[in-house]
Design a protein around this motif. Structure first.
Motif, PDB file in Angstrom:
ATOM      1  N   TYR B  13      -6.448  -4.777   2.115  1.00 52.91           N
ATOM      2  CA  TYR B  13      -6.823  -3.374   2.300  1.00 52.91           C
ATOM      3  C   TYR B  13      -6.632  -2.519   1.055  1.00 52.91           C
ATOM      4  CZ  TYR B  13      -7.020  -4.352   7.306  1.00 52.91           C
ATOM      5  OH  TYR B  13      -7.342  -4.853   8.522  1.00 52.91           O
ATOM      6  N   PHE B  14      -5.654  -2.845   0.241  1.00 49.25           N
ATOM      7  CA  PHE B  14      -5.352  -1.955  -0.888  1.00 49.25           C
ATOM      8  C   PHE B  14      -5.429  -2.633  -2.247  1.00 49.25           C
ATOM      9  CE2 PHE B  14      -3.267  -0.264   2.867  1.00 49.25           C
ATOM     10  CZ  PHE B  14      -3.729   1.033   2.867  1.00 49.25           C
ATOM     11  N   ALA B  15      -5.729  -3.935  -2.239  1.00 44.17           N
ATOM     12  CA  ALA B  15      -5.904  -4.686  -3.486  1.00 44.17           C
ATOM     13  C   ALA B  15      -4.644  -4.725  -4.350  1.00 44.17           C
ATOM     14  CB  ALA B  15      -7.088  -4.136  -4.290  1.00 44.17           C
ATOM     15  N   TYR B  16      -3.457  -4.548  -3.738  1.00 43.20           N
ATOM     16  CA  TYR B  16      -2.202  -4.735  -4.466  1.00 43.20           C
ATOM     17  C   TYR B  16      -1.697  -6.144  -4.193  1.00 43.20           C
ATOM     18  CZ  TYR B  16      -1.853   0.340  -5.047  1.00 43.20           C
ATOM     19  OH  TYR B  16      -2.090   1.654  -5.380  1.00 43.20           O
ATOM     20  N   ASP B  17      -1.078  -6.755  -5.196  1.00 43.59           N
ATOM     21  CA  ASP B  17      -0.570  -8.112  -5.009  1.00 43.59           C
ATOM     22  C   ASP B  17       0.775  -8.138  -4.303  1.00 43.59           C
ATOM     23  OD1 ASP B  17      -2.685  -9.572  -6.087  1.00 43.59           O
ATOM     24  OD2 ASP B  17      -2.044  -9.027  -8.111  1.00 43.59           O
ATOM     25  N   SER B  18       1.601  -7.137  -4.579  1.00 41.57           N
ATOM     26  CA  SER B  18       2.920  -7.177  -3.954  1.00 41.57           C
ATOM     27  C   SER B  18       3.385  -5.761  -3.628  1.00 41.57           C
ATOM     28  CB  SER B  18       3.917  -7.847  -4.894  1.00 41.57           C
ATOM     29  OG  SER B  18       3.973  -7.109  -6.095  1.00 41.57           O
ATOM     30  N   PHE B  19       4.389  -5.697  -2.749  1.00 39.43           N
ATOM     31  CA  PHE B  19       4.937  -4.410  -2.352  1.00 39.43           C
ATOM     32  C   PHE B  19       5.877  -3.880  -3.423  1.00 39.43           C
ATOM     33  CE2 PHE B  19       3.783  -6.067   1.836  1.00 39.43           C
ATOM     34  CZ  PHE B  19       3.155  -4.959   2.367  1.00 39.43           C
ATOM     35  N   ARG B  20       5.980  -2.560  -3.497  1.00 35.24           N
ATOM     36  CA  ARG B  20       7.003  -1.971  -4.344  1.00 35.24           C
ATOM     37  C   ARG B  20       8.285  -1.860  -3.522  1.00 35.24           C
ATOM     38  NH1 ARG B  20       4.036   3.010  -7.364  1.00 35.24           N
ATOM     39  NH2 ARG B  20       2.234   1.889  -8.145  1.00 35.24           N
ATOM     40  N   PRO B  21       9.427  -1.703  -4.199  1.00 33.63           N
ATOM     41  CA  PRO B  21      10.691  -1.686  -3.464  1.00 33.63           C
ATOM     42  C   PRO B  21      10.674  -0.648  -2.329  1.00 33.63           C
ATOM     43  CG  PRO B  21      11.102  -1.655  -5.821  1.00 33.63           C
ATOM     44  CD  PRO B  21       9.622  -1.550  -5.639  1.00 33.63           C
ATOM     45  N   GLY B  22      11.071  -1.081  -1.162  1.00 31.57           N
ATOM     46  CA  GLY B  22      11.175  -0.164  -0.039  1.00 31.57           C
ATOM     47  C   GLY B  22      10.000  -0.203   0.924  1.00 31.57           C
ATOM     48  N   GLN B  23       8.807  -0.436   0.381  1.00 33.08           N
ATOM     49  CA  GLN B  23       7.623  -0.352   1.226  1.00 33.08           C
ATOM     50  C   GLN B  23       7.652  -1.349   2.385  1.00 33.08           C
ATOM     51  OE1 GLN B  23       4.507  -0.931  -1.689  1.00 33.08           O
ATOM     52  NE2 GLN B  23       4.210   1.270  -1.963  1.00 33.08           N
ATOM     53  N   LYS B  24       7.926  -2.616   2.040  1.00 27.90           N
ATOM     54  CA  LYS B  24       7.856  -3.664   3.064  1.00 27.90           C
ATOM     55  C   LYS B  24       8.927  -3.424   4.131  1.00 27.90           C
ATOM     56  CE  LYS B  24       8.703  -7.682   1.566  1.00 27.90           C
ATOM     57  NZ  LYS B  24       8.485  -8.842   0.676  1.00 27.90           N
ATOM     58  N   GLU B  25      10.108  -3.030   3.678  1.00 27.52           N
ATOM     59  CA  GLU B  25      11.219  -2.821   4.601  1.00 27.52           C
ATOM     60  C   GLU B  25      10.866  -1.709   5.594  1.00 27.52           C
ATOM     61  OE1 GLU B  25      11.321  -3.067   1.354  1.00 27.52           O
ATOM     62  OE2 GLU B  25      12.611  -4.783   0.913  1.00 27.52           O
ATOM     63  N   ILE B  26      10.317  -0.642   5.080  1.00 25.35           N
ATOM     64  CA  ILE B  26       9.965   0.483   5.956  1.00 25.35           C
ATOM     65  C   ILE B  26       8.842   0.081   6.917  1.00 25.35           C
ATOM     66  CG2 ILE B  26       8.876   2.767   5.966  1.00 25.35           C
ATOM     67  CD1 ILE B  26      10.533   3.435   3.485  1.00 25.35           C
ATOM     68  N   ILE B  27       7.810  -0.558   6.366  1.00 28.16           N
ATOM     69  CA  ILE B  27       6.664  -0.933   7.198  1.00 28.16           C
ATOM     70  C   ILE B  27       7.092  -1.862   8.337  1.00 28.16           C
ATOM     71  CG2 ILE B  27       4.495  -2.231   7.189  1.00 28.16           C
ATOM     72  CD1 ILE B  27       4.005  -1.024   4.384  1.00 28.16           C
ATOM     73  N   ARG B  28       7.991  -2.785   8.031  1.00 33.81           N
ATOM     74  CA  ARG B  28       8.434  -3.720   9.070  1.00 33.81           C
ATOM     75  C   ARG B  28       9.051  -2.963  10.249  1.00 33.81           C
ATOM     76  NH1 ARG B  28      12.285  -7.164   6.639  1.00 33.81           N
ATOM     77  NH2 ARG B  28      10.930  -7.911   4.990  1.00 33.81           N
ATOM     78  N   ASN B  29       9.915  -1.992   9.960  1.00 30.86           N
ATOM     79  CA  ASN B  29      10.530  -1.210  11.038  1.00 30.86           C
ATOM     80  C   ASN B  29       9.512  -0.347  11.775  1.00 30.86           C
ATOM     81  OD1 ASN B  29      13.265  -1.056   8.892  1.00 30.86           O
ATOM     82  ND2 ASN B  29      13.402  -1.918  10.941  1.00 30.86           N
ATOM     83  N   VAL B  30       8.572   0.208  11.016  1.00 31.65           N
ATOM     84  CA  VAL B  30       7.542   1.051  11.631  1.00 31.65           C
ATOM     85  C   VAL B  30       6.715   0.233  12.615  1.00 31.65           C
ATOM     86  CG1 VAL B  30       5.370   2.240  11.157  1.00 31.65           C
ATOM     87  CG2 VAL B  30       7.394   2.786   9.815  1.00 31.65           C
ATOM     88  N   LEU B  31       6.342  -0.977  12.209  1.00 30.29           N
ATOM     89  CA  LEU B  31       5.506  -1.807  13.076  1.00 30.29           C
ATOM     90  C   LEU B  31       6.242  -2.234  14.340  1.00 30.29           C
ATOM     91  CD1 LEU B  31       3.561  -3.993  10.481  1.00 30.29           C
ATOM     92  CD2 LEU B  31       2.746  -2.024  11.792  1.00 30.29           C
ATOM     93  N   LYS B  32       7.588  -2.239  14.264  1.00 30.44           N
ATOM     94  CA  LYS B  32       8.361  -2.568  15.473  1.00 30.44           C
ATOM     95  C   LYS B  32       8.490  -1.365  16.400  1.00 30.44           C
ATOM     96  CE  LYS B  32      11.576  -5.851  13.431  1.00 30.44           C
ATOM     97  NZ  LYS B  32      12.952  -5.767  12.924  1.00 30.44           N
ATOM     98  N   GLY B  33       7.959  -0.221  15.980  1.00 28.10           N
ATOM     99  CA  GLY B  33       8.028   0.971  16.829  1.00 28.10           C
ATOM    100  C   GLY B  33       9.333   1.724  16.712  1.00 28.10           C
ATOM    101  N   GLU B  34      10.062   1.512  15.623  1.00 24.88           N
ATOM    102  CA  GLU B  34      11.343   2.207  15.470  1.00 24.88           C
ATOM    103  C   GLU B  34      11.154   3.544  14.754  1.00 24.88           C
ATOM    104  OE1 GLU B  34      14.652  -1.195  14.941  1.00 24.88           O
ATOM    105  OE2 GLU B  34      12.927  -1.400  13.634  1.00 24.88           O
ATOM    106  N   ASN B  35      12.122   4.445  14.945  1.00 21.61           N
ATOM    107  CA  ASN B  35      12.147   5.677  14.163  1.00 21.61           C
ATOM    108  C   ASN B  35      12.698   5.365  12.777  1.00 21.61           C
ATOM    109  OD1 ASN B  35      11.202   7.520  16.129  1.00 21.61           O
ATOM    110  ND2 ASN B  35      13.208   7.460  17.138  1.00 21.61           N
ATOM    111  N   VAL B  36      11.997   5.827  11.750  1.00 23.44           N
ATOM    112  CA  VAL B  36      12.401   5.462  10.396  1.00 23.44           C
ATOM    113  C   VAL B  36      12.481   6.693   9.491  1.00 23.44           C
ATOM    114  CG1 VAL B  36      11.864   4.031   8.382  1.00 23.44           C
ATOM    115  CG2 VAL B  36      11.198   3.249  10.653  1.00 23.44           C
ATOM    116  N   LEU B  37      13.558   6.778   8.722  1.00 26.59           N
ATOM    117  CA  LEU B  37      13.650   7.787   7.675  1.00 26.59           C
ATOM    118  C   LEU B  37      13.517   7.080   6.334  1.00 26.59           C
ATOM    119  CD1 LEU B  37      14.413  10.710   6.647  1.00 26.59           C
ATOM    120  CD2 LEU B  37      16.763   9.884   6.569  1.00 26.59           C
TER     121      LEU B  37
END
Ligand SMILES: [Zn+2]
Lengths: 350, 508
Positions: B13-37
């Protein structure tokens, strides 16, 4: 310098008949009967709407500056006259300025849209030529975007012929301009990985005051449209871009409705009643229609003698001022009738 | 979802090869339906944290953002990459267009909206009929009175959240002190909130603070630096006029540098071209206001200069965060002159109504009520009526609404509470002023700091920072003499005739 020249020219046409605000309204293209009428009355059609986004404060400052430089002379509150020094200045500078390119009233909307479509088309074609489809469009305008999308879809299969054709046409068209003007136009274009210059950058490169840059670009666009109209067979793609753009002066919407009702045989008071408008408003519409319509039947609104009497007064008083004319004719003759005759004579003069 | 699948989606979708620090961790929690700061420093790709989930989650992702131009930019960029089910709703939109979008909300996966619009009953009703998978609150620090950009409209987001059926919330910010973070979580009732707080200190930034006698001295310094270092430079100003004037002056002094200015008052076409020219390395130096930079992802900005003193450390940290995103050594230079010390103070006065005018407004409201009148419909007319500027009136309106004294344009007079309300509002005003002044004081203290600038810049925001051995800051001995950035590659001069340029543009 172009802005100054435009202001001085407008003012020298208007003489001292109107306050300086009339010049401002013509330049910003105010869509009121009064302004449209002024544009015709003083043969300023070509400057109508040429500085649409001109700020009132910037304009006032410019006028003050022209007065300080003795190019304008204030004769009454808010009334200015171009001084003999100013006329000299105009004669001297107009030569190298693109004053004759302007075609404001006729190209009012068309010029703007034509330029936007062309800019976006060049950006789209050059990017797709390089298989680059994720670019940020420089033009953010719904109509232009829709038009380019449709054009692109319809011509996708001959894409490789389009750019060379567009190049050829632009080259020949720009050859009709000075190198400086053509350069300005080309520097404004955005292509593949090459974004066009902003007003400020153009101002720096061509040593112009920033306020002159949009005027130059508009003048070039208007002249392009004029040339395209004269020689449309030479420019297939460019002519197509402007083909569906209305290039005739438009009536205000409200006046157009009045015109339709007039054609259906309604009287002024019938129209006013039907539209729940004041009769005076309908009279304004009629004057506006008379300005545009070469076949306008003036005789519906006055007899031959009245018409002749008004013409006589105009010639004798050598003025277009309503009040002075009203005083010079019989009391039964109305302001409306005088305005109508003025509108007609200004049409005929052209 | 496995990591590989996520990375595959990112690429797709975004043509990036890898995540920058923090992105993957946040996205994982978001996809689980958790509240995230998520507290991620500027330039770390915050927006991916909701843009990627928006493509994956079944319902709509709503993004509340106060920055209209940023919204528009992001929508444009996403559309350019082929994500068409995205739209931005704001009050400047053509009403017909807005209506069309409102009637087809389910056609979108990602909807940006301004906070004041999301509170309108009609609009909220339309959203209530949709499945909202994620409510993202961008610039979440605006919720806190302690934040540097408190926005009253944000305070009503808790109600909005409840009305939308309590969807999971992702609150994002680049600059939030621990107390502001606490405000966000509490106010949005983010139960079981997962916190991802990433340090905002940047090892590859060197700090310089320099005093200059006056504007002329500042300009002389800048042109000397820009002549020596041919690298991408951003200069921030607090006024449009100054940005414009200094750009002209520099262009005259440095004819071989490509210089432009950027501010919110420019026409659209010019804004896009200047922004894209800079991205595209067609420009060397931009003089801009804070309107520039948001949503801009240029990795090789080497030098960020502040021509004026920013009103608080938060915006300063955000703006210098645009330098050196590629990790290479970059410099922040802050210039100040003695007279600048007073400038931000006058901004504060400009943003808050004078205590005396609060009394006057109260008297006028009462008179208007007794005469059976309403407030004008237009905000600017009301502001004019009370002889306030629009920022001052916005503050006062929110306060008056809070105390139930006005609703829409109607006035509700109640004699018993009138004086108390007036005192309470005056106290609120004084508190805001005090807060803003203390933010300004922090800024002033920092520029007069004798110790390490790096340590003292970040101390209010996080517990620790990474210290830097060499090229740390002017107080640790760093100067431009120690800096040796790689110069921008000489571009071929496009100084040819228009004929050549046209041919190159269209036929190559
Ligand atoms: Zn240090």
């Amino acid at each position: 310098m172009l802005l100054e020249a435009v202001i001085l020219t407008c003012n020298s046409h208007i003489k001292q008949d109107r306050t300086i605000a009339a010049t401002y309204h013509v330049l910003t293209g105010k869509r009121s009967i009064q302004t449209l009428q002024d544009a015709h009355l003083y043969a300023l059609e070509s400057f109508f709407g040429t500085a649409k986004s001109l700020d009132k404060q910037v304009f006032d400052k410019k006028v003050d500056q022209l007065a300080r430089e003795n190019l304008l002379r204030q004769t009454a509150p808010s009334v200015y006259q171009v001084s003999s020094q100013g006329e000299e200045w105009l004669k001297h500078h107009s030569q190298q300025l693109p004053m004759a390119y302007f075609n404001g009233l006729a190209c009012h909307e068309a010029g703007n849209l034509f330029a936007k479509r062309l800019l976006l088309l060049v950006q789209t074609l050059t990017n797709s030529q390089n298989n680059h489809f994720s670019f940020i469009p420089v033009v953010d305008h719904q109509d232009a975007e829709n038009w380019v999308r449709q054009f692109y879809q319809a011509n996708r299969f001959q894409e490789n012929k389009l750019l060379p054709q567009l190049y050829k046409e632009l080259y020949h068209l720009l050859k009709r301009f000075s190198d400086r003007e053509a350069g300005m136009f080309v520097d404004r274009l955005t292509g593949y990985k090459n974004y066009g210059m902003s007003r400020f950058q153009l101002a720096e490169k061509y040593s112009l005051p920033e306020a002159d840059v949009p005027l130059y670009l508009l003048a070039i666009t208007h002249q392009m449209l004029t040339l395209l109209e004269e020689e449309n067979t030479k420019y297939r793609v460019l002519t197509y871009i402007r083909s569906d753009l209305q290039q005739s002066p438009m009536l205000t919407n409200s006046a157009a409705i009045t015109q339709r009702l007039l054609h259906q045989g309604n009287t002024i008071s019938q129209i006013a009643a039907k539209r729940r408008l004041k009769e005076n408003t309908i009279y304004d519409h009629v004057v506006e229609i008379a300005l545009y319509d070469a076949n306008f039947p003036t005789e519906h609104f006055m007899d031959r003698n009245t018409h002749l009497e008004i013409i006589h007064a105009i010639n004798q008083k050598k003025t277009q001022k309503l009040k002075q004319l009203k005083e010079a004719v019989h009391d039964e003759i109305s302001y409306f009738q005088i305005r109508l005759v003025l509108a007609r004579t200004n049409r005929i003069k052209k | 979802m496995t990591e590989q699948v996520l990375e595959h989606q990112l690429k797709k979708y975004f043509a990036y090869d890898s995540f920058r620090p923090g992105q993957k961790e946040i996205i994982r929690n978001v996809l689980k339906g958790e509240n995230v700061l998520g507290i991620l420093p500027t330039g770390s790709g915050k927006s991916i944290c909701y843009q990627l989930p928006a493509r994956i989650l079944p319902g709509i992702t709503v993004v509340v953002s106060p920055l209209i131009s940023l919204m528009m930019d992001q929508v444009k960029q996403l559309r350019a990459t082929g994500f068409k089910e995205v739209v931005a709703l704001n009050s400047f939109m053509d009403p017909a267009e807005r209506k069309r979008v409102m009637n087809h909300l389910d056609a979108y996966k990602l909807i940006y909206i301004s906070p004041e619009l999301l509170q309108k009953a009609k609009i909220l009703d339309s959203f209530k009929k949709q499945i909202i998978s994620l409510l993202t609150v961008d610039e979440a620090h605006c919720i806190s009175q302690w934040g540097h950009e408190f926005r009253p409209d944000y305070l009503k987001l808790d109600r909005v959240k409840r009305q939308l059926g309590n969807p999971p919330v992702l609150a994002l910010s680049a600059t939030a002190t621990p107390e502001v973070q606490q405000d966000i979580v509490q106010h949005l009732a983010m139960n079981g909130c997962v916190r991802h707080v990433y340090p905002m200190d940047r090892e590859n930034l060197s700090f310089l603070v320099q005093e200059a006698a006056d504007d002329q001295a500042k300009q002389a310094m800048i042109s000397e630096i820009a002549a020596e270092f041919h690298v991408p430079i951003l200069i921030y100003f607090s006024s449009r006029n100054d940005a414009q004037e200094v750009a002209s002056a520099l262009a005259d002094k440095l004819p071989d540098r490509r210089i432009a200015f950027y501010h919110g008052g420019m026409e659209q076409l010019d804004r896009i071209s200047v922004q894209q020219q800079f991205m595209n390395s067609q420009l060397d130096l931009i003089c801009c206001t804070s309107a520039f930079g948001m949503g801009i992802d240029k990795s090789d900005i080497r030098l960020v200069i502040h021509y004026h003193l920013p009103p608080q450390l938060e915006s300063f940290i955000q703006e210098i965060g645009r330098a050196g995103r590629d990790g290479r050594r970059s410099v922040s230079l802050l210039l100040f002159s003695p007279k600048d010390m007073m400038l931000p103070k006058s901004f504060i006065q400009h943003e808050l109504p004078h205590p005396k005018s609060i009394f006057t407004v109260f008297r006028q409201l009462k008179e208007l009520f007794l005469a059976g009148g309403d407030l004008p419909h237009k905000e600017e007319e009301t502001a004019q009526l009370f002889q306030l500027n629009e920022i001052q009136w916005r503050f006062l309106r929110q306060q008056l609404e809070k105390h139930g004294m006005i609703k829409g344009n109607r006035i509700f007079y109640n004699e018993a509470g009138w004086d108390d309300h007036c005192q309470a509002i005056k106290r609120q005003r004084d508190e805001r002023e005090w807060l803003k002044e203390s933010k300004l004081r922090e800024m002033l203290e920092w520029i007069q700091e004798k110790g390490c600038l790096r340590r003292n810049l970040y101390k209010n925001f996080q517990a620790s920072y990474r210290s830097v051995e060499k090229q740390c800051c002017s107080n640790c001995g760093f100067s431009f003499a120690d800096w040796d950035p790689q110069p921008t590659a000489r571009q071929e001069e496009a100084s040819g005739s228009w004929e050549i340029k046209l041919k190159e543009l269209l036929l190559s």
